[in-house]
Structures are given as structure tokens and as C-alpha cells.
Design a protein around this motif. Structure first.
Motif, PDB file in Angstrom:
ATOM      1  N   HIS A  59       0.970  -1.233  -0.075  1.00  0.00           N
ATOM      2  CA  HIS A  59      -0.006   0.084   0.142  1.00  0.00           C
ATOM      3  C   HIS A  59       0.846   1.334  -0.086  1.00  0.00           C
ATOM      4  O   HIS A  59       0.651   2.159  -0.688  1.00  0.00           O
ATOM      5  CB  HIS A  59      -0.853  -0.009   1.195  1.00  0.00           C
ATOM      6  CG  HIS A  59      -2.039   1.142   1.373  1.00  0.00           C
ATOM      7  ND1 HIS A  59      -1.766   1.994   2.135  1.00  0.00           N
ATOM      8  CD2 HIS A  59      -2.984   1.417   0.557  1.00  0.00           C
ATOM      9  CE1 HIS A  59      -2.779   3.017   1.798  1.00  0.00           C
ATOM     10  NE2 HIS A  59      -3.554   2.513   0.905  1.00  0.00           N
ATOM     11  N   ALA A  60       2.076   1.020   0.837  1.00  0.00           N
ATOM     12  CA  ALA A  60       2.885   2.307   0.972  1.00  0.00           C
ATOM     13  C   ALA A  60       3.590   2.589  -0.475  1.00  0.00           C
ATOM     14  O   ALA A  60       3.468   3.714  -1.010  1.00  0.00           O
ATOM     15  CB  ALA A  60       3.799   2.238   2.087  1.00  0.00           C
ATOM     16  N   PHE A  61       4.068   1.633  -0.979  1.00  0.00           N
ATOM     17  CA  PHE A  61       4.410   1.623  -2.419  1.00  0.00           C
ATOM     18  C   PHE A  61       3.793   2.361  -3.465  1.00  0.00           C
ATOM     19  O   PHE A  61       4.268   2.914  -4.067  1.00  0.00           O
ATOM     20  CB  PHE A  61       5.319   0.257  -2.507  1.00  0.00           C
ATOM     21  CG  PHE A  61       6.135   0.457  -3.972  1.00  0.00           C
ATOM     22  CD1 PHE A  61       7.412   0.697  -4.060  1.00  0.00           C
ATOM     23  CD2 PHE A  61       5.452   0.043  -5.190  1.00  0.00           C
ATOM     24  CE1 PHE A  61       8.240   0.585  -5.211  1.00  0.00           C
ATOM     25  CE2 PHE A  61       5.992  -0.001  -6.419  1.00  0.00           C
ATOM     26  CZ  PHE A  61       7.372   0.244  -6.430  1.00  0.00           C
ATOM     27  N   GLU A  62       2.552   1.740  -3.298  1.00  0.00           N
ATOM     28  CA  GLU A  62       1.508   2.076  -4.344  1.00  0.00           C
ATOM     29  C   GLU A  62       1.420   3.694  -4.400  1.00  0.00           C
ATOM     30  O   GLU A  62       1.253   4.280  -5.136  1.00  0.00           O
ATOM     31  CB  GLU A  62       0.413   1.421  -4.102  1.00  0.00           C
ATOM     32  CG  GLU A  62      -0.681   1.283  -5.235  1.00  0.00           C
ATOM     33  CD  GLU A  62      -1.913   0.418  -4.715  1.00  0.00           C
ATOM     34  OE1 GLU A  62      -2.267   0.667  -3.524  1.00  0.00           O
ATOM     35  OE2 GLU A  62      -2.479   0.111  -5.895  1.00  0.00           O
ATOM     36  N   LYS A  63       1.475   4.180  -3.036  1.00  0.00           N
ATOM     37  CA  LYS A  63       1.190   5.593  -2.776  1.00  0.00           C
ATOM     38  C   LYS A  63       2.419   6.355  -3.164  1.00  0.00           C
ATOM     39  O   LYS A  63       2.469   7.743  -3.296  1.00  0.00           O
ATOM     40  CB  LYS A  63       0.816   5.812  -1.238  1.00  0.00           C
ATOM     41  CG  LYS A  63      -0.542   5.384  -1.131  1.00  0.00           C
ATOM     42  CD  LYS A  63      -0.918   5.997   0.305  1.00  0.00           C
ATOM     43  CE  LYS A  63       0.168   5.928   1.563  1.00  0.00           C
ATOM     44  NZ  LYS A  63      -0.284   6.231   2.740  1.00  0.00           N
ATOM     45  N   VAL A  97       9.249 -16.135   8.226  1.00  0.00           N
ATOM     46  CA  VAL A  97       8.008 -16.217   7.892  1.00  0.00           C
ATOM     47  C   VAL A  97       7.627 -14.902   7.877  1.00  0.00           C
ATOM     48  O   VAL A  97       8.230 -13.945   8.166  1.00  0.00           O
ATOM     49  CB  VAL A  97       7.361 -16.327   9.421  1.00  0.00           C
ATOM     50  CG1 VAL A  97       5.559 -16.311   9.414  1.00  0.00           C
ATOM     51  CG2 VAL A  97       7.529 -17.838  10.115  1.00  0.00           C
ATOM     52  N   LEU A  98       6.842 -14.330   6.744  1.00  0.00           N
ATOM     53  CA  LEU A  98       6.280 -13.147   6.434  1.00  0.00           C
ATOM     54  C   LEU A  98       5.463 -12.496   7.756  1.00  0.00           C
ATOM     55  O   LEU A  98       4.582 -13.040   7.918  1.00  0.00           O
ATOM     56  CB  LEU A  98       5.464 -13.206   5.168  1.00  0.00           C
ATOM     57  CG  LEU A  98       5.195 -11.589   4.473  1.00  0.00           C
ATOM     58  CD1 LEU A  98       6.348 -11.160   3.652  1.00  0.00           C
ATOM     59  CD2 LEU A  98       3.923 -11.787   3.852  1.00  0.00           C
ATOM     60  N   ASP A 103       3.203  -7.613   3.018  1.00  0.00           N
ATOM     61  CA  ASP A 103       2.571  -8.370   2.339  1.00  0.00           C
ATOM     62  C   ASP A 103       3.387  -8.514   0.879  1.00  0.00           C
ATOM     63  O   ASP A 103       2.955  -9.181   0.119  1.00  0.00           O
ATOM     64  CB  ASP A 103       1.185  -7.843   1.864  1.00  0.00           C
ATOM     65  CG  ASP A 103       1.066  -6.465   1.363  1.00  0.00           C
ATOM     66  OD1 ASP A 103       2.417  -6.008   0.908  1.00  0.00           O
ATOM     67  OD2 ASP A 103       0.256  -5.842   1.169  1.00  0.00           O
ATOM     68  N   THR A 104       4.447  -7.988   0.925  1.00  0.00           N
ATOM     69  CA  THR A 104       5.181  -7.981  -0.376  1.00  0.00           C
ATOM     70  C   THR A 104       7.007  -7.966   0.051  1.00  0.00           C
ATOM     71  O   THR A 104       7.219  -7.249   1.000  1.00  0.00           O
ATOM     72  CB  THR A 104       5.077  -6.646  -1.431  1.00  0.00           C
ATOM     73  OG1 THR A 104       3.449  -6.619  -1.531  1.00  0.00           O
ATOM     74  CG2 THR A 104       5.928  -6.660  -2.435  1.00  0.00           C
ATOM     75  N   LYS A 127       2.223  -6.592  -6.095  1.00  0.00           N
ATOM     76  CA  LYS A 127       1.680  -6.861  -4.435  1.00  0.00           C
ATOM     77  C   LYS A 127       1.847  -8.334  -4.348  1.00  0.00           C
ATOM     78  O   LYS A 127       1.387  -9.387  -5.442  1.00  0.00           O
ATOM     79  CB  LYS A 127       0.245  -6.597  -4.426  1.00  0.00           C
ATOM     80  CG  LYS A 127      -0.195  -6.815  -3.011  1.00  0.00           C
ATOM     81  CD  LYS A 127      -1.694  -6.257  -2.829  1.00  0.00           C
ATOM     82  CE  LYS A 127      -2.198  -6.435  -1.711  1.00  0.00           C
ATOM     83  NZ  LYS A 127      -3.541  -5.844  -1.297  1.00  0.00           N
ATOM     84  N   GLY A 128       2.510  -9.052  -3.315  1.00  0.00           N
ATOM     85  CA  GLY A 128       2.355 -10.373  -2.835  1.00  0.00           C
ATOM     86  C   GLY A 128       3.643 -10.938  -3.630  1.00  0.00           C
ATOM     87  O   GLY A 128       3.747 -12.409  -3.560  1.00  0.00           O
TER      88      GLY A 128
END
Ligand SMILES: Nc1nc2c(c(=O)[nH]1)N[C@H]1C(S)=C(S)[C@@H](COP(=O)(O)OP(=O)(O)OC[C@H]3O[C@@H](n4cnc5c(N)ncnc54)[C@H](O)[C@@H]3O)O[C@H]1N2
Ligand code: MOO
Ligand code: MG
Length: 401
Positions: A59-63, A97-98, A103-104, A127-128
Motif C-alpha cells: 500500500h505504501a509503495f503504491e502511494k 515467516v512473512l 505483504d510484499t 503486490k504479494g
């Protein structure tokens, strides 16, 4: 004299079930798995990081955020460490473990690591990405290896992974491998000019080791009384007797008479084939099966692979194996009205076809030729001319590659 197909059917009608037992998984290689092996947890059991790098919230990267504060470093084998804000990331290693707050994963190759920061150098981030999702391969309770297959190194790794320290496997038959003949001496001795060293029994024993069958070896002289006395005991102690020699028309070929005298019912004697024509097969009233193979080494070897091994595989419940076929690579003829088991070398051409090149040798006494050959090509009895390009059933006796 019966056909190869009928002989096979008579033998397959005698398939046995020897039951099951449990063995430590490390000792199960080459055994037949008797029950489905199931996953005790999801595979992978958690969202597994698949690349070394940093874990972020997409979400942060997308922004538009490209530089993240490194909150912590998390190795594989550590409990997950969460980010507190979307401006943070976790430096994270393959196999960890993630963290649920991320999420990425972005790999080191696509990052620049500064003083406590990680800057993403690429525009393309999905994403993912770089996450091997929990349960993606198998879910808890799923079958990870089906019953009725030979235990292989890959199956052992599954057993280890799901914590199956013991594996249920098929019990093996008790097998005696019995050579006959006064001309045969122990391998470690120097034969007299009219003697040879025993070899058939060692060949048979070695071939059975693929299935973990540890056969007992025995040698019989060409003498009716001794033959009967020893066979009598073997018929009580073993599930299957694999004899070699003494089944043809020689004055000292006592095996069929000795067996019938002991009450073993002859199911056939002589098969329409070369090599191995004098093959004798029978059953004792108490259940033991007797595969009395002709003594010529190539005959013994061929009958072992064409008849005994398929019986063993069926008895151990090895799932239906596909029939293998190969393309004859040179014209050949065989005039006698017998199914001919031609020795061949196998290769694969650039169209992926299995090619069988004749490597005939000097008949069923020439077992030196078996070392160079890879398989028997089974040529039908009702035909004399076999042309290059024709396809026939093949019985490999060496691993293909
Ligand atoms: N008059 C006939 N003679 C033969 C016929 C026939 O139809 N009429 N068939 C021939 C065929 S085909 C074969 S195959 C052999 C089968 O012979 P036996 O099963 O009786 O075997 P032996 O006579 O005992 O031995 C044959 C041959 O193989 C050698 N041999 C035997 N055991 C071993 C061993 N453990 N290791 C190495 N070599 C072994 C043995 O020394 C003989 O040379 O009969 C033909 N005769
Ligand atoms: O059949 Mo024999 O096995 O030809 O030598
Ligand atoms: Mg003989």
C-alpha cells in the motif's frame, strides 16, 4: 508349449499379498509404500519468504513511497517481527515467516540499503511478490505421496518433512535363489578346466535388491536325492523359489521331476520363446511358487525380468506400470516360431523417441553381452522379418539415464 502371454497370465494369477509392516523412514528406500502419506501441516506451513531482501506493505509503495526505514532484521527460524507504520520495512531472509503487517518482498538486487533505510530502485513491484503462500503446495491432511509406489529419495524427503519417522510398507516375500549344476564352483575359487564359476544366483540376487528383497542363496548338485531333500525344505521356508538350470532335457536335469515328486503342481513347462524356452513354473500345495528358470545365463536373466519381476511388483502392489515400447533401429530377422527377446542398446533420438539398436551377442550362453546391452526387445512369435521403424515392447534392465 504355451505362449509368452499365457505364461504371463498363469503367473499373474498367482499374485500374493504379503501384508504390511512399519519401518524407520530412513530404511524405506526401495520398499513399496503401503498407505497414503499425508501432510501433518500445510506445505509450506506459513507464508514463506522466497527471496532475501525487505518485506513492506505494498500500500505504501503504491502511494509513491520508495525509501523505507528498516525496523528490524528477521532471520529464518525467528518469530515474525511486525512493522509499526507503513514507512517501515523488515529486512528479511529466505525461509522466514512473512510478518502479517507486510505483504510484499523486494529482493536485495532491487534495493539500495543505506543507514537504516532501504530504497526501492525498480518501478515494477507486484503486490504479494516473492512469497510462497501457506498451503499453496499441499494443505494439512492432503496426500503428499500415494500408496503403492516405490519409496524414492523424493518420497523420503516428504516423509521427513511431515514427521513420518516410520513408514508403512509392503512386506516382502521370502525368496530363495537356487543354482543347480555340478560344473559350477564358488566364485572365490579357481575352476578346473571343465568347471565354471556360479554367476546366475548372484545376478538374480542383485536384481532383487532394487526391491529390497534379500534373497537367500543355495546351490544344488546334479543329484536327485540331494535336490529333493533341499527343495523339500525350501518349499516350507520360502514364498518363492527361483531356480536356475536343470530344467531341460539333459540326463542330469532333475529339477522338474524333483519338484513334481515333492507335490509341486506344474502350471507350465516350456514357453514359446527364445531364450528361456524350457522355463518351468509351478505351485506347492502349501503356497510356495517355483520359478524354475533355464540355466543359460541370458535365459535366466530374461525370465527374471519378463516374469518374476512383474509378479513381484504386482504382489507388492506397485501401481500399474505403463508398458514400455521402443522403435527398432535396424532391420532384423528371426525365423523360429518363438517370441524372440532381442538384446538391444537403448538411446533417445532428437524427436524424443526411444530407439532400440540390436546387440545380439552369441545366444543365451553369452552373458558378457548383457553388460553392454540395456534391454530386451520383445519380437512377436508370428513374424520373421522386423523392420527398422517398427515399434515393439521393451524390457529395460538398466536404468535409462
Ligand atoms: N536336447 C535339448 N537340449 C537343450 C534344449 C532342448 O530343447 N533340447 N534346450 C536348450 C535351452 S534353450 C536351454 S536354455 C538350456 C537350459 O538348460 P537347463 O535349464 O537344463 O540348464 P543346465 O543344463 O543346468 O545349464 C545350461 C547352461 O547354463 C549354465 N549355467 C547353469 N547355471 C548356471 C549358473 N548358476 N551360473 C552360470 N552358468 C550357469 C550351464 O553351465 C550350462 O552351460 O538347455 C539347452 N539344451
Ligand atoms: O531358450 Mo535357451 O534359453 O535358448 O538358451
Ligand atoms: Mg540342462
Amino acid at each position: 508349449m504355451i505362449s509368452v502371454e499365457d505364461a504371463e497370465a498363469v503367473i499373474q494369477a498367482q499374485v500374493r499379498d504379503f501384508g504390511k509392516e512399519s519401518v524407520p523412514f530412513e530404511q524405506a528406500l526401495g520398499r513399496v509404500l503401503a498407505e497414503d502419506l499425508k501432510a501433518d501441516r500445510d506445505l509450506p506451513p506459513y507464508n514463506r519468504v522466497a527471496m532475501d531482501g525487505v518485506a513492506i506493505s505494498y500500500h505504501a509503495f503504491e502511494k509513491g513511497l520508495h525509501t523505507f526505514q528498516i525496523r528490524a532484521t528477521q532471520a529464518a527460524g525467528e518469530a515474525p517481527v511486525d512493522i509499526q507504520t507503513e514507512e517501515e520495512c523488515i529486512e528479511i531472509m529466505t525461509g522466514a515467516v512473512l510478518p502479517p503487517s507486510t505483504d510484499t518482498v523486494i529482493r536485495y538486487e532491487d534495493l539500495s540499503i543505506g543507514e537504516g533505510t532501504a530504497t526501492v530502485l525498480v518501478e515494477q513491484v507486484k503486490k504479494g511478490q516473492n512469497i510462497h503462500r501457506q498451503g499453496k503446495d499441499k494443505q494439512q491432511g492432503d496426500v503428499v505421496a500415494q500408496a503403492n509406489q516405490l519409496v524414492t529419495p523424493a518420497l523420503i524427503s516428504m516423509a521427513a518433512s511431515v514427521g513420518a519417522t516410520v513408514l508403512p510398507v509392503k512386506k516382502l516375500p521370502k525368496v530363495a535363489v537356487i543354482s543347480t549344476g555340478d560344473e559350477l564352483v564358488e566364485v572365490g575359487t579357481t575352476p578346473l578346466p571343465f568347471q565354471i564359476r556360479r554367476s546366475n544366483s548372484y545376478t538374480v540376487k542383485a536384481a532383487l535388491q532394487k526391491y529390497s528383497v534379500q534373497a537367500d542363496l543355495l546351490h544344488l548338485p546334479d543329484n536327485m536325492e540331494a535336490t529333493q531333500a533341499q527343495l523339500k525344505e525350501c518349499l516350507q521356508r520360502y514364498d518363492a523359489l527361483l531356480l536356475s538350470g536343470g530344467v531341460s532335457m539333459g540326463k542330469f536335469d532333475y529339477v522338474p521331476r524333483a519338484l513334481e515328486g515333492l507335490g509341486v503342481e506344474k502350471l507350465f513347462h516350456k514357453v514359446q520363446q527364445k531364450p528361456g524356452k524350457p522355463f518351468w513354473f509351478g505351485i506347492h500345495p502349501e503356497g510356495a511358487l517355483v520359478f524354475a528358470l533355464p540355466g543359460n545365463p541370458v535365459s535366466t536373466f530374461m525370465c527374471l525380468h519378463r516374469y518374476f519381476v512383474p509378479w513381484l511388483e504386482a504382489s507388492l502392489g506397485v501401481g500399474d506400470k505403463p508398458q514400455l515400447h521402443a522403435v527398432l533401429h535396424a532391420d532384423t530377422t528371426f525365423m523360429a516360431p518363438l517370441q524372440y527377446f532381442l538384446q538391444v542398446a537403448l538411446s533417445v533420438n532428437d524427436r524424443g523417441q526411444l530407439l532400440a539398436t540390436p546387440l545380439e551377442g552369441n545366444g543365451s550362453g553369452d552373458f558378457a553381452n548383457l553388460v553392454a546391452a540395456d534391454a530386451f526387445l520383445e519380437l512377436p512369435a508370428n513374424q520373421q522379418e522386423f523392420k527398422a521403424g517398427e515399434v515393439y515392447r521393451v524390457w529395460p534392465f538398466k536404468p535409462l539415464y
